[in-house]
Design a protein around this motif. Structure first.
Motif, PDB file in Angstrom:
ATOM      1  N   GLY A 321       0.800  -1.215   0.000  1.00 53.88           N
ATOM      2  CA  GLY A 321       0.000   0.000   0.000  1.00 53.88           C
ATOM      3  C   GLY A 321       0.826   1.254   0.000  1.00 53.88           C
ATOM      4  O   GLY A 321       0.311   2.340   0.281  1.00 53.88           O
ATOM      5  N   ARG A 322       2.111   1.168  -0.353  1.00 50.31           N
ATOM      6  CA  ARG A 322       2.988   2.339  -0.375  1.00 50.31           C
ATOM      7  C   ARG A 322       3.048   2.989  -1.752  1.00 50.31           C
ATOM      8  O   ARG A 322       3.675   4.020  -1.924  1.00 50.31           O
ATOM      9  N   GLU A 323       2.463   2.336  -2.731  1.00 50.85           N
ATOM     10  CA  GLU A 323       2.396   2.901  -4.080  1.00 50.85           C
ATOM     11  C   GLU A 323       1.025   2.586  -4.655  1.00 50.85           C
ATOM     12  O   GLU A 323       0.505   1.472  -4.484  1.00 50.85           O
ATOM     13  N   GLU A 324       0.449   3.569  -5.323  1.00 50.23           N
ATOM     14  CA  GLU A 324      -0.867   3.375  -5.921  1.00 50.23           C
ATOM     15  C   GLU A 324      -0.795   2.359  -7.050  1.00 50.23           C
ATOM     16  O   GLU A 324       0.176   2.341  -7.825  1.00 50.23           O
ATOM     17  N   PRO A 325      -1.797   1.505  -7.174  1.00 51.07           N
ATOM     18  CA  PRO A 325      -1.831   0.584  -8.313  1.00 51.07           C
ATOM     19  C   PRO A 325      -1.905   1.368  -9.621  1.00 51.07           C
ATOM     20  O   PRO A 325      -2.357   2.517  -9.642  1.00 51.07           O
ATOM     21  N   PRO A 326      -1.470   0.783 -10.724  1.00 50.21           N
ATOM     22  CA  PRO A 326      -1.568   1.473 -12.016  1.00 50.21           C
ATOM     23  C   PRO A 326      -3.024   1.655 -12.413  1.00 50.21           C
ATOM     24  O   PRO A 326      -3.907   0.958 -11.896  1.00 50.21           O
ATOM     25  N   PRO A 327      -3.313   2.573 -13.327  1.00 53.11           N
ATOM     26  CA  PRO A 327      -4.697   2.781 -13.781  1.00 53.11           C
ATOM     27  C   PRO A 327      -5.313   1.476 -14.295  1.00 53.11           C
ATOM     28  O   PRO A 327      -4.702   0.765 -15.091  1.00 53.11           O
ATOM     29  N   GLY A 328      -6.497   1.176 -13.798  1.00 54.44           N
ATOM     30  CA  GLY A 328      -7.161  -0.055 -14.209  1.00 54.44           C
ATOM     31  C   GLY A 328      -6.575  -1.295 -13.572  1.00 54.44           C
ATOM     32  O   GLY A 328      -7.021  -2.416 -13.856  1.00 54.44           O
ATOM     33  N   GLY A 329      -5.580  -1.125 -12.710  1.00 51.71           N
ATOM     34  CA  GLY A 329      -4.975  -2.259 -12.022  1.00 51.71           C
ATOM     35  C   GLY A 329      -4.015  -3.072 -12.877  1.00 51.71           C
ATOM     36  O   GLY A 329      -3.559  -4.142 -12.452  1.00 51.71           O
ATOM     37  N   ILE A 330      -3.679  -2.580 -14.075  1.00 51.90           N
ATOM     38  CA  ILE A 330      -2.812  -3.335 -14.982  1.00 51.90           C
ATOM     39  C   ILE A 330      -1.740  -2.414 -15.557  1.00 51.90           C
ATOM     40  O   ILE A 330      -2.044  -1.305 -16.013  1.00 51.90           O
ATOM     41  N   ALA A 331      -0.489  -2.865 -15.531  1.00 54.23           N
ATOM     42  CA  ALA A 331       0.607  -2.127 -16.160  1.00 54.23           C
ATOM     43  C   ALA A 331       1.437  -3.097 -16.983  1.00 54.23           C
ATOM     44  O   ALA A 331       1.665  -4.237 -16.576  1.00 54.23           O
ATOM     45  N   THR A 332       1.878  -2.660 -18.158  1.00 53.29           N
ATOM     46  CA  THR A 332       2.742  -3.468 -19.004  1.00 53.29           C
ATOM     47  C   THR A 332       4.186  -3.053 -18.779  1.00 53.29           C
ATOM     48  O   THR A 332       4.525  -1.867 -18.910  1.00 53.29           O
ATOM     49  N   VAL A 333       5.016  -4.008 -18.415  1.00 56.36           N
ATOM     50  CA  VAL A 333       6.440  -3.749 -18.150  1.00 56.36           C
ATOM     51  C   VAL A 333       7.227  -4.204 -19.377  1.00 56.36           C
ATOM     52  O   VAL A 333       7.285  -5.391 -19.682  1.00 56.36           O
ATOM     53  N   ARG A 334       7.824  -3.266 -20.072  1.00 59.47           N
ATOM     54  CA  ARG A 334       8.491  -3.579 -21.330  1.00 59.47           C
ATOM     55  C   ARG A 334       9.968  -3.913 -21.121  1.00 59.47           C
ATOM     56  O   ARG A 334      10.595  -3.450 -20.180  1.00 59.47           O
ATOM     57  N   GLY A 335      10.499  -4.711 -22.056  1.00 69.78           N
ATOM     58  CA  GLY A 335      11.901  -5.088 -22.022  1.00 69.78           C
ATOM     59  C   GLY A 335      12.737  -4.206 -22.932  1.00 69.78           C
ATOM     60  O   GLY A 335      12.214  -3.382 -23.686  1.00 69.78           O
ATOM     61  N   GLU A 336      14.049  -4.407 -22.875  1.00 72.65           N
ATOM     62  CA  GLU A 336      14.988  -3.622 -23.687  1.00 72.65           C
ATOM     63  C   GLU A 336      15.965  -4.572 -24.368  1.00 72.65           C
ATOM     64  O   GLU A 336      16.587  -5.413 -23.724  1.00 72.65           O
ATOM     65  N   LEU A 337      16.100  -4.443 -25.675  1.00 73.51           N
ATOM     66  CA  LEU A 337      17.032  -5.288 -26.424  1.00 73.51           C
ATOM     67  C   LEU A 337      18.468  -4.916 -26.071  1.00 73.51           C
ATOM     68  O   LEU A 337      18.858  -3.750 -26.152  1.00 73.51           O
ATOM     69  N   MET A 338      19.254  -5.915 -25.676  1.00 68.10           N
ATOM     70  CA  MET A 338      20.663  -5.723 -25.346  1.00 68.10           C
ATOM     71  C   MET A 338      21.495  -6.497 -26.376  1.00 68.10           C
ATOM     72  O   MET A 338      21.574  -7.725 -26.332  1.00 68.10           O
ATOM     73  N   VAL A 339      22.075  -5.781 -27.332  1.00 72.06           N
ATOM     74  CA  VAL A 339      22.852  -6.423 -28.391  1.00 72.06           C
ATOM     75  C   VAL A 339      24.298  -6.591 -27.931  1.00 72.06           C
ATOM     76  O   VAL A 339      24.972  -5.615 -27.603  1.00 72.06           O
ATOM     77  N   ARG A 340      24.759  -7.845 -27.923  1.00 70.95           N
ATOM     78  CA  ARG A 340      26.119  -8.131 -27.459  1.00 70.95           C
ATOM     79  C   ARG A 340      26.821  -9.060 -28.452  1.00 70.95           C
ATOM     80  O   ARG A 340      26.420  -9.156 -29.610  1.00 70.95           O
ATOM     81  N   GLY A 341      27.847  -9.740 -27.979  1.00 68.67           N
ATOM     82  CA  GLY A 341      28.725 -10.455 -28.896  1.00 68.67           C
ATOM     83  C   GLY A 341      28.229 -11.773 -29.444  1.00 68.67           C
ATOM     84  O   GLY A 341      28.860 -12.335 -30.336  1.00 68.67           O
ATOM     85  N   SER A 342      27.101 -12.303 -28.936  1.00 66.49           N
ATOM     86  CA  SER A 342      26.674 -13.643 -29.367  1.00 66.49           C
ATOM     87  C   SER A 342      25.875 -13.646 -30.666  1.00 66.49           C
ATOM     88  O   SER A 342      25.499 -14.695 -31.161  1.00 66.49           O
ATOM     89  N   THR A 343      25.609 -12.454 -31.216  1.00 61.45           N
ATOM     90  CA  THR A 343      24.881 -12.389 -32.483  1.00 61.45           C
ATOM     91  C   THR A 343      25.681 -11.587 -33.501  1.00 61.45           C
ATOM     92  O   THR A 343      26.358 -10.618 -33.170  1.00 61.45           O
ATOM     93  N   GLY A 344      25.585 -12.001 -34.755  1.00 63.35           N
ATOM     94  CA  GLY A 344      26.270 -11.324 -35.850  1.00 63.35           C
ATOM     95  C   GLY A 344      25.637 -11.709 -37.169  1.00 63.35           C
ATOM     96  O   GLY A 344      24.644 -12.451 -37.205  1.00 63.35           O
ATOM     97  N   VAL A 345      26.202 -11.235 -38.251  1.00 60.58           N
ATOM     98  CA  VAL A 345      25.659 -11.557 -39.571  1.00 60.58           C
ATOM     99  C   VAL A 345      25.851 -13.047 -39.826  1.00 60.58           C
ATOM    100  O   VAL A 345      26.792 -13.669 -39.326  1.00 60.58           O
ATOM    101  N   PRO A 346      24.948 -13.667 -40.589  1.00 62.68           N
ATOM    102  CA  PRO A 346      25.067 -15.096 -40.849  1.00 62.68           C
ATOM    103  C   PRO A 346      26.285 -15.411 -41.716  1.00 62.68           C
ATOM    104  O   PRO A 346      26.763 -14.560 -42.478  1.00 62.68           O
ATOM    105  N   ARG A 347      26.784 -16.622 -41.568  1.00 60.84           N
ATOM    106  CA  ARG A 347      27.923 -17.064 -42.357  1.00 60.84           C
ATOM    107  C   ARG A 347      27.567 -17.035 -43.841  1.00 60.84           C
ATOM    108  O   ARG A 347      26.429 -17.247 -44.240  1.00 60.84           O
ATOM    109  N   GLY A 348      28.557 -16.769 -44.667  1.00 62.04           N
ATOM    110  CA  GLY A 348      28.315 -16.673 -46.107  1.00 62.04           C
ATOM    111  C   GLY A 348      28.056 -18.024 -46.758  1.00 62.04           C
ATOM    112  O   GLY A 348      28.362 -19.050 -46.221  1.00 62.04           O
TER     113      GLY A 348
END
Length: 348
Positions: A321-348
């Motif tokens: 009860g220390r923070e009000e619920p979001p409007p309508g009681g529902i909130a969407t929590v979005r993610g963030e794309l983190m591009v690192r070394g495990s992805t690259g262009v496909p092999r030729g």
């Protein structure tokens, strides 16, 4: 007609004393007997009364946190953040509340059992974390439990879990579909056309939403969704390892593997290395969640960062009860794309 302790005992085929021991938790009871008693309590909707009710009311500083697997960092991070908001002003005993982490092991039956126990103990709040089981009977049973908790004055918050219709539960739902779509768009944008997907358990909402996002991105890129390029498993490293070997068997020409989460992605990386393939030179790998080890993997893991700690802390504040619920009681929590070394262009 009022349900009595004797009615519960008869249904569970135990003595009334055993029922009392299970409900009060003041005497050892065999696990199988305990389960039978709790099932009878649930089926009969038995409500504590008299002195037992007063005793339960005295424990209303209790807060329950339900997780699927406490050993999984995904749930550990959220549970820790929720618990960090439980103490402080508002509790009767020195301003503190007792947080109890309930590990369901992914069992729908255990989830219902814990909700029953928390209802009997008059919990001040209950926070359910992670995806839900996609079963109409189970969903109806959970909804009924949440309504009963709310009627008794318990605040209910869903953290990383879809809303439950016709209840007062506040939902902070992760955008699993959008995050997965963004992740696959990153790979198709690099030029990948032969992508394998390692999905989680079929019965979980998280699995379905992430798979739907992946398929949406494939369709947008004009890539046919080949069922042979999707393998289901658990949300763990071993499943990632085994599923990747199966994907390679089905299509040795794969250039990318999208994993259900980061733990699965680590298993995929191990299988690729043991198969003599380079990451990302031969096959790119992507995960989901951005767990702490992801940045330290070699190569570091491309993933979608979900704000697990932030969402957990917010859920804890709403529950207290220390923070009000979001409007309508529902909130969407979005993610963030983190591009690192495990992805690259496909092999030729």
């Amino acid at each position: 007609m009022t349900v009595t302790l004797a009615d519960v005992a008869a249904r569970a085929q135990v003595s009334p004393a055993t029922v009392s021991r299970v409900l009060n938790g003041n005497y050892p009871v065999a696990a199988s007997t305990r389960e039978r008693v709790l099932k009878a309590v649930d089926e009969l909707d038995y409500v504590l009364n008299g002195p037992a009710s007063a005793l339960a009311a005295a424990t209303s500083d209790l807060v329950g946190i339900l997780v699927n697997d406490i050993a999984d960092p995904f749930f550990g991070i959220m549970a820790s953040a929720i618990q960090s908001e439980i103490g402080g002003p508002g509790g009767r005993a020195g301003g503190e509340r007792l947080a109890v982490v309930c590990n369901t092991g992914g069992s729908p039956e255990r989830e219902l059992t814990y909700l029953t126990l928390l209802q009997r103990q008059r919990a001040a709040a209950v926070v359910l974390t992670g995806g839900a089981v996609e079963s109409a009977p189970h969903a109806a049973a959970v909804a009924a439990k949440l309504r009963r908790l709310a009627e008794a004055g318990t605040r209910v918050v869903l953290c990383g879990r879809p809303p439950v219709p016709d209840t007062e539960a506040v939902a902070l739902a992760f955008d699993n579909r959008g995050g997965a779509r963004q992740l696959t768009e990153h790979l198709t944008g690099l030029g990948h056309r032969r992508l394998g997907y390692i999905a989680g358990p079929r019965e979980r909402t998280t699995t379905r939403h992430r798979l739907e996002g992946h398929r949406e991105a494939l369709a947008a890129a004009g890539i046919e969704d080949d069922p042979d390029r999707t393998v289901h498993g658990r949300f763990d490293r071993r499943s990632g390892y085994e599923a990747t070997l199966e994907l390679l068997r089905r299509d040795p020409a794969l250039t990318a593997v999208v994993a259900a989460n980061d733990s699965v992605a680590l298993g995929a990386c191990a299988a690729l290395r043991e198969s003599g393939l380079r990451i990302p030179g031969d096959v790119s790998v992507a995960g989901f969640d951005d767990l702490p080890f992801s940045v330290d993997a070699v190569p570091s893991l491309t993933t979608v960062r979900l704000p697990l700690a932030e969402a957990g802390a917010r859920a804890g504040r709403v529950a207290m009860g220390r923070e009000e619920p979001p409007p309508g009681g529902i909130a969407t929590v979005r993610g963030e794309l983190m591009v690192r070394g495990s992805t690259g262009v496909p092999r030729g």
